[in-house]
Design a protein around this motif. Structure first.
Motif, PDB file in Angstrom:
ATOM      1  N   ASN A 271       0.862  -1.177   0.000  1.00  0.00           N
ATOM      2  CA  ASN A 271       0.000   0.000   0.000  1.00  0.00           C
ATOM      3  C   ASN A 271       0.897   1.226   0.000  1.00  0.00           C
ATOM      4  O   ASN A 271       1.529   1.556   0.997  1.00  0.00           O
ATOM      5  CB  ASN A 271      -0.908  -0.010   1.234  1.00  0.00           C
ATOM      6  N   LYS A 272       0.954   1.925  -1.132  1.00  0.00           N
ATOM      7  CA  LYS A 272       1.835   3.085  -1.276  1.00  0.00           C
ATOM      8  C   LYS A 272       1.066   4.397  -1.238  1.00  0.00           C
ATOM      9  O   LYS A 272       1.635   5.468  -1.470  1.00  0.00           O
ATOM     10  CB  LYS A 272       2.604   2.979  -2.592  1.00  0.00           C
ATOM     11  N   GLY A 279       3.562  -3.172   3.679  1.00  0.00           N
ATOM     12  CA  GLY A 279       3.264  -4.393   2.945  1.00  0.00           C
ATOM     13  C   GLY A 279       2.120  -5.150   3.594  1.00  0.00           C
ATOM     14  O   GLY A 279       1.828  -4.971   4.782  1.00  0.00           O
ATOM     15  N   TYR A 280       1.482  -6.002   2.819  1.00  0.00           N
ATOM     16  CA  TYR A 280       0.379  -6.798   3.346  1.00  0.00           C
ATOM     17  C   TYR A 280       0.239  -8.075   2.515  1.00  0.00           C
ATOM     18  O   TYR A 280       0.772  -8.187   1.401  1.00  0.00           O
ATOM     19  CB  TYR A 280      -0.930  -6.018   3.322  1.00  0.00           C
ATOM     20  N   TYR A 281      -0.487  -9.026   3.062  1.00  0.00           N
ATOM     21  CA  TYR A 281      -0.797 -10.272   2.358  1.00  0.00           C
ATOM     22  C   TYR A 281      -2.299 -10.364   2.125  1.00  0.00           C
ATOM     23  O   TYR A 281      -3.094  -9.887   2.936  1.00  0.00           O
ATOM     24  CB  TYR A 281      -0.338 -11.490   3.166  1.00  0.00           C
ATOM     25  N   HIS A 282      -2.666 -10.994   1.025  1.00  0.00           N
ATOM     26  CA  HIS A 282      -4.079 -11.249   0.734  1.00  0.00           C
ATOM     27  C   HIS A 282      -4.178 -12.536  -0.067  1.00  0.00           C
ATOM     28  O   HIS A 282      -3.227 -12.966  -0.721  1.00  0.00           O
ATOM     29  CB  HIS A 282      -4.699 -10.087  -0.048  1.00  0.00           C
ATOM     30  N   CYS A 283      -5.340 -13.166  -0.026  1.00  0.00           N
ATOM     31  CA  CYS A 283      -5.523 -14.432  -0.722  1.00  0.00           C
ATOM     32  C   CYS A 283      -5.360 -14.232  -2.226  1.00  0.00           C
ATOM     33  O   CYS A 283      -5.997 -13.352  -2.815  1.00  0.00           O
ATOM     34  CB  CYS A 283      -6.900 -15.027  -0.417  1.00  0.00           C
ATOM     35  N   SER A 284      -4.541 -15.051  -2.852  1.00  0.00           N
ATOM     36  CA  SER A 284      -4.282 -14.903  -4.285  1.00  0.00           C
ATOM     37  C   SER A 284      -5.496 -15.263  -5.126  1.00  0.00           C
ATOM     38  O   SER A 284      -5.590 -14.876  -6.289  1.00  0.00           O
ATOM     39  CB  SER A 284      -3.077 -15.771  -4.700  1.00  0.00           C
ATOM     40  N   TYR A 300       1.842  -7.071   6.755  1.00  0.00           N
ATOM     41  CA  TYR A 300       3.114  -7.771   6.882  1.00  0.00           C
ATOM     42  C   TYR A 300       3.719  -7.567   8.271  1.00  0.00           C
ATOM     43  O   TYR A 300       4.196  -8.513   8.900  1.00  0.00           O
ATOM     44  CB  TYR A 300       4.084  -7.260   5.806  1.00  0.00           C
ATOM     45  N   ASP A 301       3.682  -6.319   8.772  1.00  0.00           N
ATOM     46  CA  ASP A 301       4.318  -6.052  10.069  1.00  0.00           C
ATOM     47  C   ASP A 301       3.577  -6.735  11.210  1.00  0.00           C
ATOM     48  O   ASP A 301       4.185  -7.171  12.197  1.00  0.00           O
ATOM     49  CB  ASP A 301       4.420  -4.542  10.307  1.00  0.00           C
TER      50      ASP A 301
END
Length: 470
Positions: A271-272, A279-284, A300-301
């Protein structure tokens, strides 16, 4: 020879017979009937009484066809012999794979080479700790680990044109391709896999890759150097490995973070838009417009901090009281295993009881048939039915026994994991090495939004050897 004919240096070609010129009847005929006459070259096949100075031979085309048939039959016989060796799991290469040597007393059998097995163990150990093929290759070169080619040169004198008189660095010139091949080779878990590639035909020697269903795979043909668990873990890491981003944040979790609902790996994003990008994760399966699963969003953190805190907790427990930790892990991990084991034991007893009943029925049925109380037709019909059930029961019994035996390895597995966590004393940061050594997968559930606007999210960590523990 063709070049010399083109330059006008040859005006006559002599062979013992037509088969020495070629066994492809089309190409052989093209040379004898078209090419040689066009260049003014006389051709003689001594044993076949062919001499183009006497004009075209009417017998030559038939002889060429017979020569090709002979080559075709020879090719079939060779392939049949190789298939027999494949089925027996015999090794047929010119050299034994690195880490093994050929058994002098049994053709095709491999023995562990005590002088070189450490190289294979080193490569797999590096892979288990999160190293990729490129990184492993650099380490092997830096540590001056000898290559397979150089070892064969020192032992047998082969590849002298490469190593004789070469610099010392030549002995350690590993390539990424070599490392990748070793990491994927089942020979190191005691299995033999053949027929991965073959030539197109006996006429065309170009090699083609064979589909896996045509491979010959024979298990337990020789002593393993690497355990199957370690090998499977390395294969998972190879499949799940991702390229490192510029900031390096995704590499350490590559292939470990999974969706709780669909099982797919979570994709990394950034997310910029905020002043402070994160940073982050999400289901592909949710991304790229698929919408086949929900977001399963986690920063992410947040994930980093949670996983680090859990590993710090277990490391602290291992340092303070190892025996207490072992007992706790055994009790926790045994709950689910014991429930499964009880069910398997019950199913095993049921299958064994039914197997005994069928054995008894068979004996009684044979007596009835012998005394004429039942007809041969009925005897055969019932025999087929009971035999089919026996085979099915034997398969079930074997499966349940193996599953029960595997569940009894819990104490040993817990000990392995505790030994691993003890290597990392109060870790202050996460690394790929640390994560891949201790964790099998991290399962992220969909967050639940509460009435006060806060989010609550479950994250499950499944550790290697022991699974999920609280």
């Amino acid at each position: 020879m063709i070049d010399d004919i083109e330059d006008g240096k040859i005006n006559c070609v002599v062979t013992k017979d037509l088969s020495r010129l070629g066994r492809n009847y089309i190409l052989t005929g093209q040379y004898t009937e078209i090419y040689f006459p066009s260049k003014g070259v006389r051709y003689i096949a001594i044993n076949d009484n062919v001499d183009t100075i006497n004009g075209e031979s009417e017998l030559a085309p038939f002889l060429n066809i017979l020569n090709e048939m002979h080559a075709r039959q020879t090719s079939k016989k060779v392939k049949a012999a190789m298939r027999t060796r494949f089925a027996n799991g015999a090794h047929y290469g010119a050299y034994a794979p690195l880490g093994y040597r050929k058994d002098p007393e049994k053709t095709g059998h491999l023995l562990v080479d005590t002088e070189t097995r450490w190289i294979i163990e080193k490569i797999f150990d590096l892979a288990l700790h999160g190293r990729g093929a490129a990184s492993i290759t650099r380490i092997l070169v830096e540590d001056k680990v000898p290559t397979p080619g150089w070892l064969n040169y020192k032992r047998y004198g082969t590849f002298a044109h490469i190593y004789a008189g070469a610099s010392d660095e030549k002995a350690y010139e590993w390539t990424i391709a070599q490392v990748k091949k070793i990491l994927k080779d089942e020979v190191y878990i005691g299995h033999s896999v053949h027929n991965r590639q073959s030539s197109i035909s006996f006429k065309n020697k170009k090699k083609i890759r064979k589909p896996q269903e045509e491979w010959y795979r024979v298990e337990n043909t020789h002593e393993a150097i690497i355990s199957e668990d370690a090998f499977r873990q390395v294969q998972e890491q190879i499949v799940n490995r991702r390229r490192e981003l510029k900031n390096g944040t995704t590499q350490i979790f590559a292939g470990l973070v999974k969706c709780a609902d669909c099982g797919w790996s979570l994709a990394y994003g950034e997310n910029k838009q905020n002043k402070t990008p994160y940073g982050y994760y999400h289901c592909s399966k949710n991304g790229q417009g698929l919408r086949q699963c929900s977001m399963h969003y986690i920063r992410y953190d947040v994930l980093y901090a949670y996983v680090l805190s859990r590993l710090q907790y277990w490391s602290n427990q291992a340092q303070q009281n190892e025996d207490k930790l072992l007992k706790h892990l055994l009790n926790t991990s045994d709950k689910e295993r014991n429930a499964t084991k009880r069910k398997q034991v019950s199913e095993l007893k049921r299958a064994e009881k039914r197997k005994a009943e069928i054995d008894s029925l068979f004996a009684k049925m044979y007596e009835d048939w012998s005394s004429g109380r039942i007809s041969e037709y009925n005897f055969n019909m019932l025999s087929e039915k009971y035999q089919a059930e026996q085979i099915e029961l034997d398969t079930k019994i074997k499966h349940y026994r193996e599953s029960i035996e595997a569940s009894e390895q819990t104490a040993s597995d817990v000990g392995k994991w505790v030994d691993l966590i003890k290597q990392y004393i109060n870790p202050s940061e996460l690394t790929s090495d640390l994560l891949n050594t201790l964790i099998e997968k991290i399962v992220v559930h969909e967050a639940v939004k509460k009435d006060d606007g806060s989010r609550e999210q479950e994250v499950e960590i499944f550790y290697r050897f022991i699974g999920k523990v609280d």
